[in-house]
Design a protein around this motif. Structure first.
Motif, mmCIF file in Angstrom:
data_model
loop_
_atom_site.group_PDB
_atom_site.id
_atom_site.type_symbol
_atom_site.label_atom_id
_atom_site.label_comp_id
_atom_site.label_asym_id
_atom_site.label_seq_id
_atom_site.Cartn_x
_atom_site.Cartn_y
_atom_site.Cartn_z
ATOM 1 N N PRO A 18 0.856 -1.199 0.109
ATOM 2 C CA PRO A 18 -0.079 0.180 -0.002
ATOM 3 C C PRO A 18 0.741 1.298 -0.031
ATOM 4 N N THR A 19 1.946 1.307 1.013
ATOM 5 C CA THR A 19 2.736 2.561 0.778
ATOM 6 C C THR A 19 3.599 2.459 -0.665
ATOM 7 N N LEU A 20 4.127 1.606 -1.226
ATOM 8 C CA LEU A 20 4.614 1.587 -2.557
ATOM 9 C C LEU A 20 3.783 2.199 -3.621
ATOM 10 N N LYS A 21 2.425 1.758 -3.613
ATOM 11 C CA LYS A 21 1.298 2.215 -4.436
ATOM 12 C C LYS A 21 1.013 3.579 -4.261
ATOM 13 N N SER A 22 0.939 3.943 -2.962
ATOM 14 C CA SER A 22 0.673 5.545 -2.608
ATOM 15 C C SER A 22 2.065 6.578 -3.190
ATOM 16 N N LEU A 23 3.307 5.919 -3.221
ATOM 17 C CA LEU A 23 4.304 6.716 -3.636
ATOM 18 C C LEU A 23 4.179 6.503 -5.283
ATOM 19 N N LEU A 24 4.005 5.437 -5.876
ATOM 20 C CA LEU A 24 3.814 5.560 -7.112
ATOM 21 C C LEU A 24 2.436 6.461 -7.572
ATOM 22 N N ASP A 25 1.521 6.853 -6.752
ATOM 23 C CA ASP A 25 0.349 7.738 -7.062
ATOM 24 C C ASP A 25 1.017 9.109 -7.209
ATOM 25 N N LEU A 26 1.996 9.537 -6.090
ATOM 26 C CA LEU A 26 2.594 10.659 -6.099
ATOM 27 C C LEU A 26 3.708 11.016 -7.118
ATOM 28 N N LYS A 27 3.789 9.873 -8.098
ATOM 29 C CA LYS A 27 4.532 10.003 -9.428
ATOM 30 C C LYS A 27 5.940 9.660 -8.793
ATOM 31 N N PHE A 28 6.563 9.149 -7.895
ATOM 32 C CA PHE A 28 7.666 8.353 -7.624
ATOM 33 C C PHE A 28 8.089 7.374 -8.506
ATOM 34 N N THR A 29 9.197 7.475 -9.131
ATOM 35 C CA THR A 29 9.723 6.321 -9.914
ATOM 36 C C THR A 29 10.436 5.410 -8.893
ATOM 37 N N ILE A 30 10.201 4.141 -8.932
ATOM 38 C CA ILE A 30 10.610 3.265 -7.724
ATOM 39 C C ILE A 30 11.389 1.965 -8.283
ATOM 40 N N GLN A 31 12.628 1.875 -8.125
ATOM 41 C CA GLN A 31 13.497 0.606 -8.592
ATOM 42 C C GLN A 31 13.824 -0.286 -7.291
ATOM 43 N N PHE A 32 14.030 -1.287 -7.539
ATOM 44 C CA PHE A 32 14.419 -2.208 -6.202
ATOM 45 C C PHE A 32 15.919 -2.819 -6.594
ATOM 46 N N ASP A 33 16.557 -3.098 -5.303
ATOM 47 C CA ASP A 33 17.703 -3.908 -5.202
ATOM 48 C C ASP A 33 17.771 -4.612 -4.077
ATOM 49 N N ASN A 34 17.597 -5.880 -3.838
ATOM 50 C CA ASN A 34 17.360 -6.567 -2.662
ATOM 51 C C ASN A 34 18.687 -6.580 -1.853
ATOM 52 N N SER A 35 19.930 -6.119 -2.320
ATOM 53 C CA SER A 35 21.208 -5.965 -1.726
ATOM 54 C C SER A 35 21.504 -4.838 -1.014
ATOM 55 N N ILE A 36 20.701 -3.860 -1.098
ATOM 56 C CA ILE A 36 21.049 -2.403 -0.604
ATOM 57 C C ILE A 36 20.772 -2.631 1.029
ATOM 58 N N HIS A 37 21.540 -1.832 1.828
ATOM 59 C CA HIS A 37 21.681 -1.707 2.927
ATOM 60 C C HIS A 37 21.806 -0.270 3.445
ATOM 61 N N LEU A 38 22.208 0.358 2.597
ATOM 62 C CA LEU A 38 22.452 1.935 3.190
ATOM 63 C C LEU A 38 21.241 2.893 3.093
ATOM 64 N N LYS A 39 21.062 3.824 3.859
ATOM 65 C CA LYS A 39 20.242 4.873 4.189
ATOM 66 C C LYS A 39 20.320 6.149 3.758
ATOM 67 N N LEU A 40 19.897 6.568 2.810
ATOM 68 C CA LEU A 40 20.365 7.845 2.125
ATOM 69 C C LEU A 40 19.119 8.708 1.694
ATOM 70 N N TYR A 41 19.171 9.848 1.964
ATOM 71 C CA TYR A 41 18.060 10.626 1.793
ATOM 72 C C TYR A 41 18.527 11.855 1.178
ATOM 73 N N ILE A 42 18.467 12.098 0.048
ATOM 74 C CA ILE A 42 18.659 13.322 -0.758
ATOM 75 C C ILE A 42 17.782 14.284 -1.067
ATOM 76 N N ILE A 43 17.712 15.410 -0.568
ATOM 77 C CA ILE A 43 16.398 16.297 -0.876
ATOM 78 C C ILE A 43 16.904 17.733 -1.266
ATOM 79 N N ASP A 44 16.809 17.920 -2.605
ATOM 80 C CA ASP A 44 17.425 19.206 -3.152
ATOM 81 C C ASP A 44 18.981 18.990 -3.113
ATOM 82 N N ASN A 45 19.626 20.007 -2.431
ATOM 83 C CA ASN A 45 20.988 19.839 -2.363
ATOM 84 C C ASN A 45 21.447 19.615 -0.896
ATOM 85 N N GLU A 46 20.561 18.824 -0.252
ATOM 86 C CA GLU A 46 20.902 18.229 0.963
ATOM 87 C C GLU A 46 20.966 16.777 1.130
ATOM 88 N N ALA A 47 22.160 16.198 1.884
ATOM 89 C CA ALA A 47 21.801 14.791 1.991
ATOM 90 C C ALA A 47 22.158 14.274 3.487
#
Length: 167
Positions: free
Chosen positions: A66-95
């Motif tokens: 349901p959350t993934l669907k709501s993010l698609l509804d907001l026009k996010f493009t979502i890709q998946f990689d089941n090996s990722i472990h990092l947590k990175l949030y980039i918002i404009d020019n802030e990371a």
């Protein structure tokens, strides 16, 4: 650079509210808490909205359809990689490089640590995000993929509820 202890919510929410051009998140686990962070009216206007996450039916926080669907509804493009472990949030020019998943626990109650990067390291974070994005370009999350996995999600949800009752 700034080091932030939890709660992280206000830092990220304020950045998201003020964002104009980019919301790029790489996070293995997410929950409906993601919806509480997003200013939907602002988010819909942002052109570069990308998320890299896991799509793994072994855990609701990597299979929260349901959350993934709501993010698609907001026009996010979502890709998946089941090996990722990092947590990175980039918002404009802030990371923000953090140990926090995109969950309420990750942002509020867990013991977590976040570094808000300086401008040099922000560009490095953007480069890392784009490299991972490119490497998982074949793994696009779509409405069709969500719908075809809905029955698995329902079984996983029942299992989680059953396990919580047993405790």
């Amino acid at each position: 650079e700034i080091i932030i202890k939890n709660p992280l919510t206000n830092w990220i929410r304020d950045s998201i509210i003020n964002s104009k051009k980019r919301l790029n998140f790489a996070v293995p686990f997410l929950s409906s808490f993601a919806n509480t962070l997003l200013d939907k009216q602002n988010a819909i206007k942002i052109a570069d909205k990308r998320i890299i996450t896991r799509f793994d039916d072994s855990s609701l926080t990597s299979f929260d359809l349901p959350t993934l669907k709501s993010l698609l509804d907001l026009k996010f493009t979502i890709q998946f990689d089941n090996s990722i472990h990092l947590k990175l949030y980039i918002i404009d020019n802030e990371a923000y490089v953090t140990s926090s998943n995109l969950t309420k626990g990750g942002f509020e109650s867990n013991v977590e640590l976040t570094v808000k990067t300086d401008s040099n390291n922000t560009q490095n974070c953007i480069n890392v995000f784009n490299e991972i994005w490119s490497n998982c370009s074949e793994n696009k999350l779509t409405y069709e993929l969500i719908n075809s996995n809905w029955a698995k999600y329902e079984v996983l949800l029942k299992k989680e509820k059953y396990l919580k009752k047993k405790l």
